[in-house]
Scaffold this motif. Structure first.
Motif, PDB file in Angstrom:
ATOM      1  N   ASP A  31      27.465  38.742 -11.227  1.00 15.42           N
ATOM      2  CA  ASP A  31      26.381  39.718 -11.116  1.00 15.42           C
ATOM      3  C   ASP A  31      26.946  41.130 -10.998  1.00 15.42           C
ATOM      4  OD1 ASP A  31      24.379  37.817 -11.214  1.00 15.42           O
ATOM      5  OD2 ASP A  31      24.388  37.520  -9.041  1.00 15.42           O
ATOM      6  N   PRO A  32      26.308  42.112 -11.609  1.00 15.50           N
ATOM      7  CA  PRO A  32      25.089  42.010 -12.414  1.00 15.50           C
ATOM      8  C   PRO A  32      25.366  41.813 -13.899  1.00 15.50           C
ATOM      9  CG  PRO A  32      25.622  44.305 -12.086  1.00 15.50           C
ATOM     10  CD  PRO A  32      26.697  43.516 -11.391  1.00 15.50           C
ATOM     11  N   PHE A  33      26.621  41.525 -14.261  1.00 11.60           N
ATOM     12  CA  PHE A  33      26.999  41.431 -15.675  1.00 11.60           C
ATOM     13  C   PHE A  33      26.796  40.002 -16.174  1.00 11.60           C
ATOM     14  CE2 PHE A  33      29.370  44.968 -13.888  1.00 11.60           C
ATOM     15  CZ  PHE A  33      29.095  45.979 -14.799  1.00 11.60           C
ATOM     16  N   THR A  34      25.543  39.633 -16.372  1.00  2.61           N
ATOM     17  CA  THR A  34      25.224  38.269 -16.767  1.00  2.61           C
ATOM     18  C   THR A  34      24.546  38.187 -18.135  1.00  2.61           C
ATOM     19  OG1 THR A  34      23.169  38.430 -15.510  1.00  2.61           O
ATOM     20  CG2 THR A  34      25.066  37.421 -14.407  1.00  2.61           C
ATOM     21  N   ARG A  35      24.437  39.307 -18.824  1.00  3.66           N
ATOM     22  CA  ARG A  35      23.901  39.307 -20.187  1.00  3.66           C
ATOM     23  C   ARG A  35      25.063  39.216 -21.160  1.00  3.66           C
ATOM     24  NH1 ARG A  35      20.486  44.121 -23.236  1.00  3.66           N
ATOM     25  NH2 ARG A  35      19.979  42.930 -25.111  1.00  3.66           N
ATOM     26  N   ARG A  36      25.111  38.125 -21.919  1.00  6.27           N
ATOM     27  CA  ARG A  36      26.289  37.831 -22.738  1.00  6.27           C
ATOM     28  C   ARG A  36      25.996  37.962 -24.223  1.00  6.27           C
ATOM     29  NH1 ARG A  36      28.617  31.787 -23.110  1.00  6.27           N
ATOM     30  NH2 ARG A  36      27.056  31.734 -24.754  1.00  6.27           N
ATOM     31  N   MET A  37      26.973  38.495 -24.959  1.00  7.59           N
ATOM     32  CA  MET A  37      26.903  38.553 -26.417  1.00  7.59           C
ATOM     33  C   MET A  37      28.249  38.145 -26.986  1.00  7.59           C
ATOM     34  SD  MET A  37      24.653  41.997 -27.130  1.00  7.59           S
ATOM     35  CE  MET A  37      24.301  41.491 -28.813  1.00  7.59           C
ATOM     36  N   TRP A  38      28.222  37.518 -28.164  1.00  4.02           N
ATOM     37  CA  TRP A  38      29.432  37.057 -28.848  1.00  4.02           C
ATOM     38  C   TRP A  38      29.861  38.163 -29.806  1.00  4.02           C
ATOM     39  CZ3 TRP A  38      30.750  31.437 -29.148  1.00  4.02           C
ATOM     40  CH2 TRP A  38      31.878  31.183 -29.923  1.00  4.02           C
ATOM     41  N   ALA A  39      31.003  38.795 -29.534  1.00  2.00           N
ATOM     42  CA  ALA A  39      31.393  39.982 -30.289  1.00  2.00           C
ATOM     43  C   ALA A  39      32.287  39.697 -31.489  1.00  2.00           C
ATOM     44  CB  ALA A  39      32.097  40.969 -29.367  1.00  2.00           C
ATOM     45  N   GLY A  40      33.057  38.615 -31.468  1.00  2.00           N
ATOM     46  CA  GLY A  40      33.946  38.323 -32.583  1.00  2.00           C
ATOM     47  C   GLY A  40      35.137  37.503 -32.143  1.00  2.00           C
ATOM     48  N   GLY A  41      36.144  37.412 -33.009  1.00  2.00           N
ATOM     49  CA  GLY A  41      37.329  36.643 -32.662  1.00  2.00           C
ATOM     50  C   GLY A  41      38.189  36.323 -33.865  1.00  2.00           C
ATOM     51  N   SER A  42      38.991  35.290 -33.734  1.00  2.00           N
ATOM     52  CA  SER A  42      39.891  34.859 -34.805  1.00  2.00           C
ATOM     53  C   SER A  42      40.179  33.375 -34.649  1.00  2.00           C
ATOM     54  CB  SER A  42      41.209  35.648 -34.775  1.00  2.00           C
ATOM     55  OG  SER A  42      41.936  35.349 -33.591  1.00  2.00           O
ATOM     56  N   ILE A  43      40.574  32.742 -35.750  1.00  2.00           N
ATOM     57  CA  ILE A  43      40.954  31.330 -35.742  1.00  2.00           C
ATOM     58  C   ILE A  43      42.173  31.162 -36.638  1.00  2.00           C
ATOM     59  CG2 ILE A  43      40.236  28.945 -36.142  1.00  2.00           C
ATOM     60  CD1 ILE A  43      37.332  29.930 -36.105  1.00  2.00           C
ATOM     61  N   ILE A  44      43.154  30.417 -36.160  1.00  2.00           N
ATOM     62  CA  ILE A  44      44.278  29.982 -37.003  1.00  2.00           C
ATOM     63  C   ILE A  44      44.142  28.472 -37.182  1.00  2.00           C
ATOM     64  CG2 ILE A  44      46.765  29.941 -37.329  1.00  2.00           C
ATOM     65  CD1 ILE A  44      46.997  32.120 -35.224  1.00  2.00           C
ATOM     66  N   HIS A  63      46.731  22.115 -32.946  1.00  7.47           N
ATOM     67  CA  HIS A  63      46.218  21.981 -34.304  1.00  7.47           C
ATOM     68  C   HIS A  63      45.354  23.183 -34.694  1.00  7.47           C
ATOM     69  CE1 HIS A  63      47.898  18.080 -34.213  1.00  7.47           C
ATOM     70  NE2 HIS A  63      47.128  17.532 -35.121  1.00  7.47           N
ATOM     71  N   LEU A  64      44.825  23.878 -33.701  1.00  4.26           N
ATOM     72  CA  LEU A  64      43.963  25.026 -33.968  1.00  4.26           C
ATOM     73  C   LEU A  64      44.053  25.979 -32.782  1.00  4.26           C
ATOM     74  CD1 LEU A  64      40.404  24.983 -35.468  1.00  4.26           C
ATOM     75  CD2 LEU A  64      40.775  26.176 -33.312  1.00  4.26           C
ATOM     76  N   VAL A  65      44.130  27.272 -33.083  1.00  5.17           N
ATOM     77  CA  VAL A  65      44.141  28.311 -32.048  1.00  5.17           C
ATOM     78  C   VAL A  65      43.000  29.272 -32.339  1.00  5.17           C
ATOM     79  CG1 VAL A  65      45.414  30.191 -30.970  1.00  5.17           C
ATOM     80  CG2 VAL A  65      46.633  28.139 -31.706  1.00  5.17           C
ATOM     81  N   GLU A  66      42.129  29.446 -31.370  1.00  5.48           N
ATOM     82  CA  GLU A  66      40.982  30.331 -31.530  1.00  5.48           C
ATOM     83  C   GLU A  66      40.977  31.371 -30.417  1.00  5.48           C
ATOM     84  OE1 GLU A  66      36.084  30.316 -31.443  1.00  5.48           O
ATOM     85  OE2 GLU A  66      37.199  28.510 -30.889  1.00  5.48           O
ATOM     86  N   THR A  67      40.660  32.607 -30.771  1.00  2.00           N
ATOM     87  CA  THR A  67      40.337  33.616 -29.764  1.00  2.00           C
ATOM     88  C   THR A  67      38.900  34.051 -29.995  1.00  2.00           C
ATOM     89  OG1 THR A  67      41.068  35.510 -31.084  1.00  2.00           O
ATOM     90  CG2 THR A  67      42.716  34.444 -29.677  1.00  2.00           C
ATOM     91  N   ARG A  68      38.200  34.333 -28.933  1.00  4.62           N
ATOM     92  CA  ARG A  68      36.848  34.860 -29.050  1.00  4.62           C
ATOM     93  C   ARG A  68      36.665  35.946 -27.987  1.00  4.62           C
ATOM     94  NH1 ARG A  68      33.594  29.354 -27.340  1.00  4.62           N
ATOM     95  NH2 ARG A  68      34.653  28.678 -29.241  1.00  4.62           N
ATOM     96  N   THR A  69      35.903  36.966 -28.329  1.00  8.12           N
ATOM     97  CA  THR A  69      35.609  38.040 -27.393  1.00  8.12           C
ATOM     98  C   THR A  69      34.132  38.016 -27.054  1.00  8.12           C
ATOM     99  OG1 THR A  69      37.402  39.429 -28.237  1.00  8.12           O
ATOM    100  CG2 THR A  69      35.660  40.525 -27.003  1.00  8.12           C
ATOM    101  N   LEU A  70      33.837  37.860 -25.774  1.00  7.29           N
ATOM    102  CA  LEU A  70      32.470  37.904 -25.269  1.00  7.29           C
ATOM    103  C   LEU A  70      32.256  39.227 -24.554  1.00  7.29           C
ATOM    104  CD1 LEU A  70      32.220  34.292 -23.754  1.00  7.29           C
ATOM    105  CD2 LEU A  70      31.645  35.037 -26.080  1.00  7.29           C
ATOM    106  N   VAL A  71      31.079  39.803 -24.702  1.00  6.48           N
ATOM    107  CA  VAL A  71      30.737  41.059 -24.052  1.00  6.48           C
ATOM    108  C   VAL A  71      29.644  40.791 -23.031  1.00  6.48           C
ATOM    109  CG1 VAL A  71      29.919  43.425 -24.357  1.00  6.48           C
ATOM    110  CG2 VAL A  71      31.307  42.353 -26.127  1.00  6.48           C
ATOM    111  N   PHE A  72      29.875  41.224 -21.799  1.00  7.27           N
ATOM    112  CA  PHE A  72      28.909  41.044 -20.723  1.00  7.27           C
ATOM    113  C   PHE A  72      28.347  42.406 -20.318  1.00  7.27           C
ATOM    114  CE2 PHE A  72      31.541  37.319 -20.605  1.00  7.27           C
ATOM    115  CZ  PHE A  72      30.649  36.287 -20.317  1.00  7.27           C
TER     116      PHE A  72
END
Length: 397
Positions: free
Chosen positions: A72-85, A144-153
């Motif tokens: 709290d109070p940062f509970t509003r989430r959005m998916w901003a992007g990322g990468s996958i190998i 076998h797979l590496v993923e990064t993702r950036t979430l914005v709160f």
């Protein structure tokens, strides 16, 4: 937050979820192949596996899980992007895999009372039920797979923001080039519901239209960030399959992407692909999705390698992996892992936010070229030139 320990997620990989997702997408991508029993995990389909294992009582008020939330109070989430190998093929043969997740970076942007917290997450998928299982068998375990993702709160002031919102024209970042191939579709509420179910994803902005309007100021249900990514990868992979000749075809190695503007149910969207430079053995593609206003909603870069027919998918990505790891930095444990910078996510747009004038696409050179140049071993099984594209006319699918 970077010291927070996240639980290991285990999964038994069967063909059923992939088959269900293919059947769900076929009305929107009618040219894709439907395989009732796929042998290997399609590109991006790992997103319907390894769900966060949390009780309903621990979900945030909007239905999102709190595992990566700063609180709290940062509970509003959005998916901003990322990468996958995509490092090695993943067989759908009822084998056990596990996903190790870490929060690798947290930073705050914005002025007081208007801050956004960017949380970067790394997820690695390994064979076996638990870490070290293969080492006990004398095997060097490699993801076998590496993923990064950036979430914005953001601060959870959605109801007030929706009540105060006044209609205003959105500022769209318009594409600067024409796609080689494109496909237009209209996502439905039923599609969004099915993807929510397959991804074990319960945020209200994907399920409740009234919530979207009254609490978030959106005009309809939001399309998932993972769904947008799967649509781009599926469209490109199907094009590469059709363009492949008798001797070989391109395979996807990696993708970087950014979500720039919302996509909504019942609104037209266009999936686009364009080759960056023709005649390369290891190629690059621009991929993006345009919203109904014609501006960027998602944009990214995909890297590919031309491979010869006759190499099994499990061997194919092994060779890509071994070729890529030459020249890569060696980790303290002795495994060599090619460095891959995730998409640089500085800003995203919402209904009442604008995209900066200097918004830039993911850089083509974000991965060292030396890491992806074919080695002698790789050159033995790849074609010197691309073939088969002359058999596929330019234009819309």
């Amino acid at each position: 937050m970077t010291s927070r320990r996240l639980p290991i997620v285990r999964d038994i990989l069967t063909p059923t979820p992939s088959s269900l997702l293919q059947r769900t997408l076929t009305d929107f991508l009618p040219f894709i192949r439907i395989n009732a029993k796929p042998s290997y995990l399609p590109y991006g389909y790992h997103l319907i596996h390894f769900p966060t294992n949390v009780r309903l009582s621990t979900l945030l008020p909007d239905g999102t899980d709190a595992m990566q939330s700063p609180g709290d109070p940062f509970t509003r989430r959005m998916w901003a992007g990322g990468s996958i190998i995509f490092e090695r093929a993943i067989k759908l043969d009822n084998s056990a895999f596990h996903c190790i997740e870490h929060i690798v970076d947290v930073h705050v942007k914005g002025h007081e009372n208007d801050q956004k917290i960017f949380v970067k997450i790394e997820r690695k998928i390994y064979p076996g039920k638990y870490p070290g299982e293969r080492k006990k068998q004398g095997e060097n375990i490699i993801p076998h797979l590496v993923e990064t993702r950036t979430l914005v709160f953001m601060r959870d002031d959605r109801q007030k923001a929706a009540a105060d919102a006044t209609p205003s024209p959105s500022k769209a970042l318009m594409p600067t080039h024409t796609p080689d191939f494109s496909h237009t579709l209209v996502p439905t509420a039923a599609l969004i519901f099915r993807v929510s179910a397959l991804t074990f994803n319960a945020p209200a902005n994907h399920l409740d239209k009234q919530y979207c309007r009254d609490f978030e100021g959106h005009r309809n249900l939001l399309v998932h960030g993972p769904l947008s990514l799967v649509l781009m990868l599926q469209f490109l992979d199907e094009h590469l399959r059709k363009a492949g000749g008798k001797s070989g075809r391109e395979e996807i190695n990696s993708v970087e992407y950014r979500n720039l503007a919302p996509l909504y149910a019942e609104e037209e969207m266009k999936v686009c692909i364009k080759r960056k430079k023709k005649g390369e053995i290891s190629g690059s593609w621009d991929v993006w999705i345009e919203g109904r206003d014609g501006g960027y909603a998602v944009k990214g870069t995909v890297r590919t390698t031309m491979m010869s027919i006759g190499v099994r998918p499990s061997e194919l990505r092994n060779i890509i992996w071994n070729g890529a790891r030459e020249g890569a930095s060696r980790s303290p444990k002795g495994n060599t892992i090619p460095e891959m910078k995730s998409a640089s996510v500085d800003e995203i747009s919402t209904e009442d936010e604008t995209i900066p004038e200097n918004e830039a696409a993911p850089t083509e050179n974000s991965t060292s070229e030396a890491e992806w140049l074919p080695t002698k071993r790789l050159q033995k099984i790849i074609l010197p030139t691309f073939r088969g594209e002359q058999n596929l006319q330019k234009g819309n699918h």
